[in-house]
Write an enzyme that holds these catalytic residues in place. Sequence first.
Site, PDB file in Angstrom:
ATOM      1  N   HIS A  15       0.847  -1.209   0.000  1.00 22.76           N
ATOM      2  CA  HIS A  15       0.000   0.000   0.000  1.00 22.76           C
ATOM      3  C   HIS A  15       0.875   1.250   0.000  1.00 22.76           C
ATOM      4  O   HIS A  15       1.367   1.662   1.051  1.00 22.76           O
ATOM      5  CB  HIS A  15      -0.914  -0.003   1.235  1.00 22.76           C
ATOM      6  CG  HIS A  15      -1.953   1.074   1.216  1.00 22.76           C
ATOM      7  ND1 HIS A  15      -3.279   0.830   1.533  1.00 22.76           N
ATOM      8  CD2 HIS A  15      -1.880   2.391   0.929  1.00 22.76           C
ATOM      9  CE1 HIS A  15      -3.959   1.957   1.433  1.00 22.76           C
ATOM     10  NE2 HIS A  15      -3.139   2.925   1.078  1.00 22.76           N
ATOM     11  N   HIS A  17       1.383   5.450  -1.680  1.00 29.27           N
ATOM     12  CA  HIS A  17       0.969   6.597  -2.494  1.00 29.27           C
ATOM     13  C   HIS A  17       2.241   7.250  -3.013  1.00 29.27           C
ATOM     14  O   HIS A  17       3.047   7.747  -2.219  1.00 29.27           O
ATOM     15  CB  HIS A  17       0.176   7.604  -1.654  1.00 29.27           C
ATOM     16  CG  HIS A  17      -1.090   7.033  -1.109  1.00 29.27           C
ATOM     17  ND1 HIS A  17      -2.284   7.083  -1.794  1.00 29.27           N
ATOM     18  CD2 HIS A  17      -1.341   6.359   0.041  1.00 29.27           C
ATOM     19  CE1 HIS A  17      -3.224   6.479  -1.079  1.00 29.27           C
ATOM     20  NE2 HIS A  17      -2.678   6.028   0.040  1.00 29.27           N
ATOM     21  N   HIS A 176      -4.983  -0.765   5.677  1.00 31.70           N
ATOM     22  CA  HIS A 176      -4.578   0.036   6.851  1.00 31.70           C
ATOM     23  C   HIS A 176      -5.558  -0.078   8.021  1.00 31.70           C
ATOM     24  O   HIS A 176      -6.165   0.900   8.435  1.00 31.70           O
ATOM     25  CB  HIS A 176      -4.350   1.499   6.483  1.00 31.70           C
ATOM     26  CG  HIS A 176      -5.354   2.123   5.542  1.00 31.70           C
ATOM     27  ND1 HIS A 176      -6.703   2.052   5.743  1.00 31.70           N
ATOM     28  CD2 HIS A 176      -5.184   2.810   4.390  1.00 31.70           C
ATOM     29  CE1 HIS A 176      -7.312   2.689   4.753  1.00 31.70           C
ATOM     30  NE2 HIS A 176      -6.426   3.149   3.929  1.00 31.70           N
ATOM     31  N   ASP A 251       1.072   2.524   3.653  1.00 32.61           N
ATOM     32  CA  ASP A 251       0.226   3.698   3.399  1.00 32.61           C
ATOM     33  C   ASP A 251       1.073   4.970   3.438  1.00 32.61           C
ATOM     34  O   ASP A 251       0.582   6.027   3.839  1.00 32.61           O
ATOM     35  CB  ASP A 251      -0.943   3.782   4.382  1.00 32.61           C
ATOM     36  CG  ASP A 251      -2.044   4.721   3.878  1.00 32.61           C
ATOM     37  OD1 ASP A 251      -2.060   5.047   2.682  1.00 32.61           O
ATOM     38  OD2 ASP A 251      -2.876   5.146   4.704  1.00 32.61           O
TER      39      ASP A 251
HETATM   40  O1  DOR Z   1      -3.919   9.343   5.520  1.00 33.33           O
HETATM   41  C1  DOR Z   1      -4.220   9.029   4.388  1.00 33.33           C
HETATM   42  N1  DOR Z   1      -3.622   9.589   3.314  1.00 33.33           N
HETATM   43  N2  DOR Z   1      -5.168   8.130   4.204  1.00 33.33           N
HETATM   44  C2  DOR Z   1      -5.646   7.835   2.995  1.00 33.33           C
HETATM   45  O2  DOR Z   1      -6.531   7.036   2.903  1.00 33.33           O
HETATM   46  C3  DOR Z   1      -5.139   8.540   1.791  1.00 33.33           C
HETATM   47  C4  DOR Z   1      -3.811   9.070   2.016  1.00 33.33           C
HETATM   48  C5  DOR Z   1      -3.392  10.074   0.965  1.00 33.33           C
HETATM   49  O3  DOR Z   1      -3.559   9.796  -0.230  1.00 33.33           O
HETATM   50  O4  DOR Z   1      -2.888  11.117   1.343  1.00 33.33           O
HETATM   51 ZN    ZN Z   2      -3.695   4.857   1.387  1.00 37.77          ZN
END
Ligand code: DOR
Ligand code: ZN
Length: 348
Positions: A15, A17, A176, A251
């Site tokens: 997971h 980003h 998460h 995450d």
């Molecule tokens: O804290 C988070 N940030 N939770 C999420 O689900 C998305 C993520 C983000 O893309 O910044």
């Molecule tokens: Zn996420």
Amino acid sequence: MTDMTLTIRRPDDWHVHFRDGAMLKAVAPHTAVQFGRAIVMPNLVPPVTTVKAASDYRERILAAVGEGVSFQPLMTCYLTDQAEADEIALGFEQGVFSAVKFYPAGATTNSDSGVTDIKKVYPVLERMQEIGMPLLVHGEVTDPTTDIFDREALYIERVLKPILNDFPTLKVVMEHITTKDAVDFVRSQADSGRLGATITPHHLVINRTDIFKGGINPHLYCLPIAKREVHRLALREAATSGEAQFFLGTDTAPHARHAKESGCGCAGIFSAMTALEIYTQVFDDEGALDKLEAFASLNGPAFYGMAPNEETVTLKRTDWSPQEFVTTEDGDPVRVFGSGETLAWKLV
Ligand code: DOR
Ligand code: ZN
């Protein structure tokens, strides 16, 4: 103890980003140092909804990581009300999409294009079930009147259980997880082998009180938000159990410092530089270093039907302090999770 080392198969991050542009360039190399593969979340603006967008994005990620690094981005498709089963199935067959991400509309960062009514995507879920494609869920209800700390537990009752009932062989990852409720529920489905859960490093080390320690700490704000201590302890127990349904997913979610330290700060914690070290410290503190490889390197690939990585990584028990910021080429600093602290393990 000081010279102790630990060698495990190279882990994967189920997971992440990565964002795009300057942010992508700044953060992706850090994930590629620690992990062999990563599930890449599709919440860009606009979201990644087509095979073409995902394969173009994959190219940009590989360019950001650079030559000579063995790293494989695993792409996901952002589920919208308009999603087409044919496009998603095509991307899966072609090996472009590894999974579909389900954001309830409004649940978190860039989730505005998410699903407004689960029934609208039932034909897509039907097809995914047929072809064995995993559904990755952001497990929070979005009813704005629901207390933020209750959103995950309610999601299990209101959304997850109905999905699992209506699609009895669909593979689902509850992403998460932050509550004992989720730990208990995922464990209750262990025999089915089709419900997994990722656990982040930050949810293993902070609880909701930490967010407010000495004043408000925007860099500890993420979604789902950290819960009470009892939940953090349940997550630590689950992660370090070695049980097959729990696996590593950081995450890591970078936001520029000004977007975090703001009157309305963004949710997300950037952990790509320190994740493996923090997980290792947790397993060490719990006397469970022998279970780290299962959590970090074996359970995830097994769930996704992939072989574990053949390479290994080595961590050394030594005190170090991570740098405070990673800075993009546009000059935006991103705070590194764990900076300001002394970490006990280091990737060598
Ligand atoms: O804290 C988070 N940030 N939770 C999420 O689900 C998305 C993520 C983000 O893309 O910044
Ligand atoms: Zn996420």
